[in-house]
Enzyme design. Structure first.
Site, mmCIF file in Angstrom:
data_model
loop_
_atom_site.group_PDB
_atom_site.id
_atom_site.type_symbol
_atom_site.label_atom_id
_atom_site.label_comp_id
_atom_site.label_asym_id
_atom_site.label_seq_id
_atom_site.Cartn_x
_atom_site.Cartn_y
_atom_site.Cartn_z
ATOM 1 N N SER A 62 -42.071 -19.181 39.788
ATOM 2 C CA SER A 62 -41.180 -18.663 38.746
ATOM 3 C C SER A 62 -39.787 -18.353 39.272
ATOM 4 O O SER A 62 -39.626 -17.769 40.335
ATOM 5 C CB SER A 62 -41.775 -17.392 38.135
ATOM 6 O OG SER A 62 -40.827 -16.828 37.245
ATOM 7 N N THR A 79 -45.869 -15.970 32.095
ATOM 8 C CA THR A 79 -45.760 -17.415 32.274
ATOM 9 C C THR A 79 -47.174 -17.993 32.312
ATOM 10 O O THR A 79 -48.159 -17.265 32.079
ATOM 11 C CB THR A 79 -44.911 -17.774 33.517
ATOM 12 O OG1 THR A 79 -44.727 -19.193 33.538
ATOM 13 C CG2 THR A 79 -45.530 -17.319 34.822
ATOM 14 N N LYS A 107 -49.355 -17.068 28.226
ATOM 15 C CA LYS A 107 -48.496 -16.927 27.038
ATOM 16 C C LYS A 107 -49.272 -16.859 25.719
ATOM 17 O O LYS A 107 -48.819 -16.225 24.776
ATOM 18 C CB LYS A 107 -47.491 -18.079 26.967
ATOM 19 C CG LYS A 107 -46.413 -18.020 28.026
ATOM 20 C CD LYS A 107 -45.439 -19.163 27.798
ATOM 21 C CE LYS A 107 -44.273 -19.106 28.746
ATOM 22 N NZ LYS A 107 -43.230 -20.077 28.396
ATOM 23 N N ASN A 156 -43.598 -14.551 25.529
ATOM 24 C CA ASN A 156 -43.201 -14.589 26.941
ATOM 25 C C ASN A 156 -42.523 -13.295 27.394
ATOM 26 O O ASN A 156 -42.196 -13.158 28.565
ATOM 27 C CB ASN A 156 -42.305 -15.804 27.229
ATOM 28 C CG ASN A 156 -40.947 -15.690 26.572
ATOM 29 O OD1 ASN A 156 -40.715 -14.815 25.733
ATOM 30 N ND2 ASN A 156 -40.043 -16.567 26.935
ATOM 31 N N ASP A 199 -37.972 -17.921 24.267
ATOM 32 C CA ASP A 199 -37.582 -19.324 24.481
ATOM 33 C C ASP A 199 -36.781 -19.835 23.283
ATOM 34 O O ASP A 199 -35.895 -20.692 23.426
ATOM 35 C CB ASP A 199 -38.817 -20.216 24.680
ATOM 36 C CG ASP A 199 -39.366 -20.114 26.096
ATOM 37 O OD1 ASP A 199 -38.628 -19.685 27.002
ATOM 38 O OD2 ASP A 199 -40.550 -20.462 26.299
ATOM 39 N N GLY A 207 -42.365 -34.509 22.274
ATOM 40 C CA GLY A 207 -43.304 -33.587 22.903
ATOM 41 C C GLY A 207 -43.840 -32.585 21.906
ATOM 42 O O GLY A 207 -43.186 -32.278 20.889
ATOM 43 N N ILE A 228 -35.074 -30.169 28.224
ATOM 44 C CA ILE A 228 -35.400 -28.821 28.712
ATOM 45 C C ILE A 228 -35.998 -28.851 30.116
ATOM 46 O O ILE A 228 -36.212 -27.805 30.716
ATOM 47 C CB ILE A 228 -36.285 -28.031 27.723
ATOM 48 C CG1 ILE A 228 -37.701 -28.590 27.635
ATOM 49 C CG2 ILE A 228 -35.636 -27.963 26.345
ATOM 50 C CD1 ILE A 228 -38.668 -27.568 27.042
ATOM 51 N N TYR A 274 -35.736 -28.907 33.934
ATOM 52 C CA TYR A 274 -34.605 -28.464 34.766
ATOM 53 C C TYR A 274 -34.775 -28.779 36.251
ATOM 54 O O TYR A 274 -33.942 -28.393 37.065
ATOM 55 C CB TYR A 274 -34.293 -26.980 34.547
ATOM 56 C CG TYR A 274 -35.473 -26.060 34.724
ATOM 57 C CD1 TYR A 274 -35.828 -25.602 35.982
ATOM 58 C CD2 TYR A 274 -36.227 -25.671 33.632
ATOM 59 C CE1 TYR A 274 -36.913 -24.767 36.151
ATOM 60 C CE2 TYR A 274 -37.320 -24.839 33.782
ATOM 61 C CZ TYR A 274 -37.660 -24.387 35.041
ATOM 62 O OH TYR A 274 -38.745 -23.565 35.204
ATOM 63 N N GLY A 290 -31.514 -28.271 30.975
ATOM 64 C CA GLY A 290 -32.566 -27.271 30.751
ATOM 65 C C GLY A 290 -32.360 -25.929 31.431
ATOM 66 O O GLY A 290 -33.022 -24.948 31.093
#
Ligand code: NAP
Length: 287
Positions: free
Chosen positions: A20, A67, A71, A92, A108, A134, A226, A228, A249
């Protein structure tokens, strides 16, 4: 950073949690604003999630982020959930209230919207249909954000159509129609679109490329990814080369942390070039 008798506590629960970037993000802000606080990674196994969440008030924590894989499961544990997070089916961010209750939200949605405003300020919901690739956990938040922005037509496409269908059923509302298309038709869906967003894990380091043919996409459309890691996915470099505006992202990741930080530590934080550079260093160090 100095720990004092008054240091405010927050953290992130995950399993695993070491990947994270949230500790780097929140501790950067704590240093920047001189807040007497600390944000720690909390490795919590799924079968201890309830015990760990319920312990937050007793331990004096202001709250936490969640995370993978917590979630969804945490939804059933906390005391109250913001309506949009309940419709999305995932939270989250948890805040401990003054009376020791746990309130939760999904930031988010906020993170995606704020990043879009930052990186493509002239985009608006009337620019044309949105194409979302997605239908995993992140896709739900992106679709919810596009609905909140007022996009009237969302074209959703996923390798597994049933997951896209479930999102359409859970999130479509009177002002936003969501249509589901077959994965093989994804390039044709770009015709006339105002924005396209990749929410799949394709394009991530170690995963195959998305391999999306952008020929049908108007040059005026915004292209957002998104993913990254890497920051510049093949989707974004291809889109930039043909003249589309692109949104990466990392900004979503940074902006989604703002509501939690403000609630726990009492200061509204800003996403700056220095913050981006600092978190980017942790991304390249992990590669
Ligand atoms: P997830 O729930 O596991 O969903 C993964 C998605 O990718 C599903 O739609 C899946 O399709 C699709 N996919 C995976 N492999 C594929 C393949 N070979 N061909 C076609 N589709 C494939 O993951 P998530 O939590 O939504 O996260 C997705 C990505 O978003 C990750 O890269 C994650 O790092 C990133 N993310 C970024 C942020 C941010 O703040 N920037 C926030 C959250 C997530 P199926 O349904 O068919 O399996």
């Amino acid at each position: 950073m100095r720990i004092t008798g008054r240091t405010r506590l927050a953290g992130i629960m995950g399993s695993p949690v070491s990947h994270s970037r949230s500790p780097a993000l929140h501790n950067f802000w704590l240093d920047e604003y001189g807040v007497d606080g600390v944000y720690v990674p909390l490795a919590v196994a799924p079968d201890r999630l309830e015990t760990a969440l319920r312990a937050l008030p007793a331990l004096g924590f202001r709250g936490c982020n969640l995370t993978i894989p917590h979630k969804q499961a945490a939804l059933a544990i906390v005391d109250s959930v913001e309506p949009m997070a309940r419709r999305i089916g995932a939270i989250n961010t948890v805040v401990v209230t003054a009376d020791g209750k746990l309130t939760a939200s999904n930031t988010d949605v906020f993170g995606f919207r704020e990043n879009l405003r930052d990186c493509a300020p002239d985009w608006n919901a009337h620019a044309g249909p949105a194409v979302v690739l997605g239908a995993g956990g992140a896709a739900r938040a992106i679709v919810a954000a596009l609905i909140q922005e007022g996009v009237s037509e969302i074209r959703l496409v996923n390798r597994t159509s049933a997951r896209a269908q479930a999102i359409a059923e859970d999130l479509a509302d009177a002002k936003s129609a969501i249509s589901v298309a077959a994965w093989a038709k994804r390039a044709a869906l770009l015709e006339g679109a105002g924005i396209v967003v990749n929410t799949t894990s394709l394009g991530m380091t170690g995963e195959p490329d998305l391999g999306l043919d952008l020929a049908a996409l108007p040059k005026t459309a915004v292209v957002a990814d998104i993913v990254y890691v890497p920051l510049d996915t093949t989707l974004l470099t291809t889109a930039r080369t043909r003249g589309n505006r692109v949104v990466d992202g990392l900004g979503m990741l940074l902006h989604q942390g703002r509501p939690g930080f403000e609630a726990w530590f009492g200061t509204p934080p800003r996403v700056t070039r220095e913050l981006r550079a600092s978190v980017l260093t942790t991304l390249s160090a992990a590669r």
